[in-house]
Structure formats: structure tokens, C-alpha cells
Design a protein around this motif. Structure first.
Motif: not given
Length: 195
Positions: A2-10, A137-151
Motif C-alpha cells: 500500500n503506497d501513499r501516493l503524493l498528492p497533486p499539491s506536493f 524501471l521500464g520507463i519509455t517515451k510512451a509515459d510522456y504526459g502521464r501524471r506522477f500521482f496516478e498509476s
């Protein structure tokens, strides 16, 4: 887990403060091969229009940099030479700043990381650099535009960092006086920071 995601306000902190605040936080990627994660141990801040080393220097706006002008906490990925690099967008909408995640300390999915980083011989080699960590970590250009506060790619609460060092950024020799700005931050003494 259970991760506590950092909120957008962070992500609404000033960029240099955010670059320090990210140290010790947990970068997680849920992938088809399983979950991989690591504690962020090194970052570099890029301060937008006035920073000669930033992709958005002089408010340069291209398809690649477009996300930098967007919401804080967005994922900015790009390819440098053959490596994909991952950044956290900061500065606020219309103020194109970002923080490069330079190194993480592996936590979960280490076996998967070794499969992706075939040349790595020891744990220190898995994620001790911005191109290494995205591969591991398998991070690619396809991750462009995601949000760090969402899976599936997110940043969560991590562990405290005792001491933070700071110094000039790495690999930006052609950026005038900006090459000397002390905008690289790392967890003092951590063995996973980049060379």
C-alpha cells in the motif's frame, strides 16, 4: 504493497525546493513484467526560460517541450542519445520548469531490473544514472504526459533522508554559466548516485 501516493499539491512547491523534497520518495512503475520501484536519491532542477541548460530556455516551445508548459506533476520523458530520461514537470502552468530524476536506489523488482539491464553486474549499476533507471524501471517515451500521482507510473511517500548534498549539474558543458549552477541534489553518501 500500500503506497501513499503524493498528492497533486506536493508538486506545487518551487522547483528547487521540489528537487530536494523528491529525495527519499519512492518512484514506482507497474509494468506487465511486474512492479518495480526505487527511492529517489539524486535529482537535477531545470529552471526554464532563464536556464540555458533547460529544454525550455527562452520559452522554447516544441512538440517535445509542450508538456513542460503544462500542469505540475506531469511526466516529461525524452530520448537523449539512445537513453530515455524522465522528469517531473514543475514551475506551474505556462512556466516550463522540470526536475530530472538522475538516480534511484532499487527496492522492488530487482530481478526484473537485471533482465532489462543485461550489462549490469551488481545492484549499484542498475539505476545509478538517468538512462539506467528508466531502462531498469521500464520507463519509455510512451509515459510522456502521464501524471506522477496516478498509476501506473507514480511517486509515493518513501523514507526520510538524513543529509542532502548539492552541486553543479552533470553533462551540460555547452550551457554557458548555467553549467555551474548548484542545482543537482543527492542523498549524501548514497551508493546509488550517478558517477
Amino acid at each position: 504493497m500500500n503506497d501513499r501516493l503524493l498528492p497533486p499539491s506536493f508538486y506545487d512547491q518551487p522547483t528547487l525546493e521540489l528537487a530536494r523534497a523528491l529525495l527519499g520518495k519512492k518512484l514506482v512503475h507497474q509494468t506487465e513484467e511486474g512492479r518495480v520501484s526505487g527511492y529517489i536519491v539524486e535529482t537535477e532542477a531545470y529552471m526554464g526560460p532563464k536556464d540555458q541548460a533547460a529544454h525550455s530556455f527562452n520559452n522554447r516551445r516544441t512538440p517535445r517541450t509542450e508538456i513542460m508548459f503544462g500542469a505540475n506533476g506531469s511526466v516529461y520523458t525524452y530520448v537523449m542519445h539512445t537513453h530515455c530520461l524522465v522528469n517531473v514537470v514543475s514551475g506551474g502552468e505556462g512556466f516550463p520548469e522540470a526536475i530530472l530524476i538522475r538516480a534511484v536506489e532499487p527496492i522492488e523488482g530487482i530481478e526484473t531490473m537485471y533482465k532489462r539491464r543485461i550489462k549490469a553486474k551488481r545492484d549499484q549499476d542498475l539505476t545509478s544514472g538517468p538512462g539506467k533507471l528508466t531502462q531498469a524501471l521500464g520507463i519509455t517515451k510512451a509515459d510522456y504526459g502521464r501524471r506522477f500521482f496516478e498509476s501506473p507510473l507514480y511517486i509515493a511517500e518513501g523514507r526520510p533522508v538524513e543529509e542532502i548534498s548539492e552541486g553543479p549539474r552533470i553533462g551540460i558543458d555547452n550551457s554557458g554559466e548555467a553549467k555551474d549552477y548548484p542545482w543537482r541534489f543527492w542523498e549524501t553518501g548514497n551508493r546509488f548516485i550517478s558517477r
